[in-house]
Scaffold this active site. Structure first.
Site, PDB file in Angstrom:
ATOM      1  N   SER A   1       0.828  -1.215   0.000  1.00  0.00           N
ATOM      2  CA  SER A   1       0.000   0.000   0.000  1.00  0.00           C
ATOM      3  C   SER A   1       0.861   1.263   0.000  1.00  0.00           C
ATOM      4  CB  SER A   1      -0.978   0.003   1.174  1.00  0.00           C
ATOM      5  OG  SER A   1      -0.349  -0.364   2.374  1.00  0.00           O
TER       6      SER A   1
ATOM      7  N   HIS B   1       5.119 -13.343   6.910  1.00  0.00           N
ATOM      8  CA  HIS B   1       5.410 -11.953   6.558  1.00  0.00           C
ATOM      9  C   HIS B   1       6.597 -11.912   5.606  1.00  0.00           C
ATOM     10  CE1 HIS B   1       6.001  -7.622   6.900  1.00  0.00           C
ATOM     11  NE2 HIS B   1       4.742  -7.611   7.302  1.00  0.00           N
TER      12      HIS B   1
ATOM     13  N   ARG C   1       2.750  -5.638  16.547  1.00  0.00           N
ATOM     14  CA  ARG C   1       1.379  -5.094  16.460  1.00  0.00           C
ATOM     15  C   ARG C   1       0.381  -6.169  16.881  1.00  0.00           C
ATOM     16  NH1 ARG C   1       1.575  -3.315  10.316  1.00  0.00           N
ATOM     17  NH2 ARG C   1       2.371  -5.452  10.254  1.00  0.00           N
TER      18      ARG C   1
ATOM     19  N   ASP D   1      -2.703  -9.021  11.259  1.00  0.00           N
ATOM     20  CA  ASP D   1      -4.058  -9.428  10.874  1.00  0.00           C
ATOM     21  C   ASP D   1      -4.560 -10.688  11.589  1.00  0.00           C
ATOM     22  OD1 ASP D   1      -4.429  -7.332   9.106  1.00  0.00           O
ATOM     23  OD2 ASP D   1      -3.410  -8.390   7.483  1.00  0.00           O
TER      24      ASP D   1
ATOM     25  N   HIS E   1      -2.419  -8.904   1.437  1.00  0.00           N
ATOM     26  CA  HIS E   1      -2.042  -7.684   2.193  1.00  0.00           C
ATOM     27  C   HIS E   1      -3.176  -7.395   3.188  1.00  0.00           C
ATOM     28  CE1 HIS E   1       0.008  -4.036   3.091  1.00  0.00           C
ATOM     29  NE2 HIS E   1      -0.312  -3.290   2.051  1.00  0.00           N
TER      30      HIS E   1
HETATM   31  N1  NMX Z   1       0.144 -19.956   4.991  1.00  0.00           N
HETATM   32  C1  NMX Z   1       0.532 -20.835   4.041  1.00  0.00           C
HETATM   33  N2  NMX Z   1       1.616 -20.676   3.261  1.00  0.00           N
HETATM   34  C2  NMX Z   1       2.370 -19.603   3.487  1.00  0.00           C
HETATM   35  C3  NMX Z   1       2.063 -18.661   4.488  1.00  0.00           C
HETATM   36  C4  NMX Z   1       0.894 -18.863   5.248  1.00  0.00           C
HETATM   37  N3  NMX Z   1       0.478 -18.000   6.175  1.00  0.00           N
HETATM   38  N4  NMX Z   1       3.010 -17.691   4.473  1.00  0.00           N
HETATM   39  C5  NMX Z   1       3.870 -18.013   3.489  1.00  0.00           C
HETATM   40  N5  NMX Z   1       3.483 -19.163   2.889  1.00  0.00           N
HETATM   41  C6  NMX Z   1       4.088 -19.824   1.739  1.00  0.00           C
HETATM   42  C7  NMX Z   1       4.071 -18.886   0.534  1.00  0.00           C
HETATM   43  O1  NMX Z   1       2.802 -18.891  -0.092  1.00  0.00           O
HETATM   44  C8  NMX Z   1       5.191 -19.460  -0.301  1.00  0.00           C
HETATM   45  O2  NMX Z   1       4.709 -20.631  -0.938  1.00  0.00           O
HETATM   46  P1  NMX Z   1       5.147 -20.997  -2.448  1.00  0.00           P
HETATM   47  O3  NMX Z   1       6.623 -21.106  -2.423  1.00  0.00           O
HETATM   48  O4  NMX Z   1       4.444 -22.292  -2.698  1.00  0.00           O
HETATM   49  O5  NMX Z   1       4.663 -19.872  -3.301  1.00  0.00           O
HETATM   50  C9  NMX Z   1       6.208 -19.892   0.755  1.00  0.00           C
HETATM   51  O6  NMX Z   1       5.462 -20.058   1.982  1.00  0.00           O
HETATM   52  C10 NMX Z   1       7.310 -18.903   0.990  1.00  0.00           C
HETATM   53  O7  NMX Z   1       6.728 -17.658   1.286  1.00  0.00           O
HETATM   54  P2  NMX Z   1       7.450 -16.628   2.265  1.00  0.00           P
HETATM   55  O8  NMX Z   1       8.746 -16.223   1.636  1.00  0.00           O
HETATM   56  O9  NMX Z   1       7.505 -17.168   3.649  1.00  0.00           O
HETATM   57  O10 NMX Z   1       6.424 -15.414   2.289  1.00  0.00           O
HETATM   58  P3  NMX Z   1       6.254 -14.233   1.240  1.00  0.00           P
HETATM   59  O11 NMX Z   1       7.211 -13.156   1.588  1.00  0.00           O
HETATM   60  O12 NMX Z   1       6.284 -14.722  -0.157  1.00  0.00           O
HETATM   61  O13 NMX Z   1       4.765 -13.762   1.529  1.00  0.00           O
HETATM   62  C11 NMX Z   1       2.899 -13.174   2.865  1.00  0.00           C
HETATM   63  C12 NMX Z   1       4.415 -13.027   2.683  1.00  0.00           C
HETATM   64  C13 NMX Z   1       2.461 -12.241   4.003  1.00  0.00           C
HETATM   65  C14 NMX Z   1       2.188 -12.726   1.576  1.00  0.00           C
HETATM   66  C15 NMX Z   1       2.576 -14.649   3.213  1.00  0.00           C
HETATM   67  O14 NMX Z   1       3.199 -14.995   4.429  1.00  0.00           O
HETATM   68  C16 NMX Z   1       1.088 -14.927   3.275  1.00  0.00           C
HETATM   69  O15 NMX Z   1       0.472 -15.165   2.238  1.00  0.00           O
HETATM   70  N6  NMX Z   1       0.476 -14.893   4.517  1.00  0.00           N
HETATM   71  C17 NMX Z   1      -0.947 -15.071   4.662  1.00  0.00           C
HETATM   72  C18 NMX Z   1      -1.664 -13.794   4.269  1.00  0.00           C
HETATM   73  C19 NMX Z   1      -1.433 -12.705   5.289  1.00  0.00           C
HETATM   74  O16 NMX Z   1      -1.518 -12.898   6.483  1.00  0.00           O
HETATM   75  N7  NMX Z   1      -1.171 -11.492   4.783  1.00  0.00           N
HETATM   76  C20 NMX Z   1      -1.075 -10.337   5.652  1.00  0.00           C
HETATM   77  C21 NMX Z   1       0.305  -9.698   5.673  1.00  0.00           C
HETATM   78  C22 NMX Z   1       0.295  -8.539   6.616  1.00  0.00           C
HETATM   79  N8  NMX Z   1      -0.536  -7.443   6.140  1.00  0.00           N
HETATM   80  O17 NMX Z   1      -1.280  -6.936   6.898  1.00  0.00           O
HETATM   81  O18 NMX Z   1      -0.453  -7.027   4.976  1.00  0.00           O
HETATM   82  C1  MLT Z   2       1.770  -3.949   6.470  1.00  0.00           C
HETATM   83  O1  MLT Z   2       1.425  -3.473   7.550  1.00  0.00           O
HETATM   84  O2  MLT Z   2       1.896  -3.242   5.444  1.00  0.00           O
HETATM   85  C2  MLT Z   2       1.950  -5.412   6.367  1.00  0.00           C
HETATM   86  O3  MLT Z   2       2.471  -5.959   7.521  1.00  0.00           O
HETATM   87  C3  MLT Z   2       2.601  -5.884   5.113  1.00  0.00           C
HETATM   88  C4  MLT Z   2       4.041  -5.523   4.883  1.00  0.00           C
HETATM   89  O4  MLT Z   2       4.704  -4.908   5.691  1.00  0.00           O
HETATM   90  O5  MLT Z   2       4.525  -5.940   3.806  1.00  0.00           O
END
Ligand code: NMX
Ligand code: MLT
Length: 455
Positions: free
Chosen positions: A258, A334, A343, A389, A288
């Site tokens: 964002s 994350h 947080r 979240d 996100h």
């Molecule tokens: N559940 C299942 N799989 C996960 C999760 C999770 N919570 N977190 C990461 N992975 C998987 C990810 O999809 C990836 O799989 P693949 O190689 O098959 O594509 C693998 O683990 C490696 O990912 P990471 O390097 O650990 O994480 P990345 O930096 O790519 O993504 C997020 C970060 C936040 C997008 C990821 O952890 C996620 O999708 N979490 C769940 C959604 C979430 O909670 N988002 C909110 C973030 C905070 N916010 O407020 O924005």
């Molecule tokens: C945020 O607050 O923007 C989320 O934790 C996602 C991020 O830092 O990438």
């Protein structure tokens, strides 16, 4: 760089009754001078490396931006102007008789870089009160959308519709000089942020309270006014939650989706309204900000799947089934953090005090005990810990804000404080349009031809 004449550094001073604009005018020259000196002295210093992994991997972990206002430390979490979340909550001024900080104080901290006094915080709160009137056409835009429009679409549209009000856009078309861009950006920032609680409450009331609208209470602070305007003004605990929620969601360094989207759009000198609407569109993605609504839905589906409170084994199986179905567990993981998000911890503390017996909160705690191991066992999740979240929806749900499609709007209200503070500083430093270059896969194959493979 930016302002070639930015060489003089004087200690900023201002009158006690100086406005925010006058105070920023006093600190900006010294900061410009710092940046100019840094770029002149060390402009060719290599900060990071671009590798093929990173080009195909969402630039993960790569340093690509500067933000003046915050930094995420993978091991400790966000620091806002150098302060940890706990310090921010402890040190920011509070309204008499309340426990959580005034958002006006946080905004002062983000913009000015120094911990405000109560007077400073109230100065911002009063600026917001004076600028809080939302033009009727914004409400008409919202009313004209299909009744089941997602609240994030409504929020983004409402912000965009006010582009018409932009001081920056108007003055840019007149005689605005680059050295003064920040001042017009600050006017826009104060005007937009002032209206956010009313806009968010209007969306909530239109969607979920049969269009009953409540005017803001001039005796309440910016955050609490949101609670008041959705009919929860008598619930002082919910008003405390509003204060906590908006502060916690305000900023998470410059490169989250964002903030980065808004920065990119702002770098073209599109005004705050265009930038914030774009940033909100990025926040609306399930990876996100939308994760808060997804997380609540997931917690409720756990609850519905079992006749009584689940055991650890049942929850472990449920979480594994989610992963086996190819889905993520929302609220966990994350891109930068490698520890429990502070947080999350701050909200856990709030819940321990205000709603310790809440069933869903108890489930949040059990998930916290069980899910990190499940994620760790996949061998691929880099951070198995909860993020912001994993709990924020549960707190809203407890106080009767049960329409979880709405939760990301609340995230957005907080986030726009960070986005706009960054925008003001980007204009103050005269940062240029962001325009890196891209390559094709063919280009990369040519670049690596003849180099022995790593496999
Ligand atoms: N559940 C299942 N799989 C996960 C999760 C999770 N919570 N977190 C990461 N992975 C998987 C990810 O999809 C990836 O799989 P693949 O190689 O098959 O594509 C693998 O683990 C490696 O990912 P990471 O390097 O650990 O994480 P990345 O930096 O790519 O993504 C997020 C970060 C936040 C997008 C990821 O952890 C996620 O999708 N979490 C769940 C959604 C979430 O909670 N988002 C909110 C973030 C905070 N916010 O407020 O924005
Ligand atoms: C945020 O607050 O923007 C989320 O934790 C996602 C991020 O830092 O990438």
């Amino acid at each position: 760089m930016i302002f070639e004449d930015s060489v003089s550094v004087t200690t900023p001073t201002w009158r006690k009754d100086a406005s925010l604009i006058e105070r920023m005018a006093a600190i900006i020259p010294a900061h410009r001078a710092r940046v100019t000196k840094l770029v002149r002295s060390h402009g060719s210093f290599v900060v990071d490396q671009v590798t093929i992994d990173r080009l195909y991997g969402g630039l993960r972990g790569m340093t690509v931006l500067v933000s003046e206002i915050s930094k995420v430390d993978p091991q400790y979490g966000i620091r806002l102007r150098g302060y940890t979340i706990q310090e921010v909550l402890d040190l920011l001024p509070k309204a008499p008789g309340t426990e959580y900080p005034l958002a006006g104080g946080l905004y002062y901290l983000l913009l000015m870089g120094e911990m405000p006094t109560l007077e400073d915080a109230l100065m911002v709160e009063n600026e917001w009160k004076a600028r809080s009137h939302v033009p009727d056409y914004v409400f008409n835009v919202l009313k004209s959308l299909p009744a089941d429009t997602h609240p994030m679409t409504m929020f983004s549209q409402a912000i965009l519709s006010m582009q018409h009000e932009s001081v920056f856009a108007r003055r840019y078309n007149e005689d605005l000089q680059k050295v003064d861009y920040w001042e017009a950006a600050l006017e826009d920032s104060l005007n937009l942020t002032a209206k956010l609680p009313t806009i968010a409450a209007f969306i909530y009331n239109l969607r979920y309270r049969d269009g009953q609208f409540i005017s803001p209470d001039p005796n309440l602070d910016w955050s609490a006014n949101f609670g008041h305007m959705i009919g929860k003004g008598k619930d002082s605990d919910y008003l405390e939650l509003c204060r906590l929620f908006f502060v916690l969601h305000s900023d998470h360094e410059g490169a989250n989706v964002s903030a980065h989207t808004a920065h990119l759009v702002g770098s073209t000198l599109s005004d705050i309204y265009y930038s914030c609407s774009a940033g909100i569109n990025g926040l609306a993605g399930p990876l996100h900000g939308l994760a808060n609504q997804k997380c609540l839905r997931w917690l409720l589906s756990v609850r519905e799947s079992f006749e009584s409170f689940p055991t650890r084994d049942q929850l472990e199986k449920f979480a594994s089934d989610t992963l086996n179905a190819g889905k993520v567990i929302p609220g966990y993981g994350h891109a930068v953090l490698r520890t429990v998000d502070p947080r999350f911890t701050a909200q856990l503390k709030f819940a321990d005090k205000y709603l310790p017996q809440d069933e869903l909160f108890k489930l949040v705690k059990l998930v916290y005990e069980v899910v990190p191991d499940v994620l760790q066992k996949t061998g691929k999740v880099k951070n198995p810990w909860p993020n912001v979240d994993a709990i924020n929806g549960t707190l809203q749900y407890h106080y009767g804000v049960k329409e979880f499609e709405f939760y990301t709007v609340l995230f957005g209200v907080g986030r726009i404080m960070g986005i706009t503070a960054n925008n003001v500083w980007a204009r103050a430093l005269g940062l240029p349009i962001e325009r890196p270059v891209s390559l094709t896969t063919g280009n990369l194959e040519e670049l690596t031809a003849g180099i022995s493979s790593q496999i």
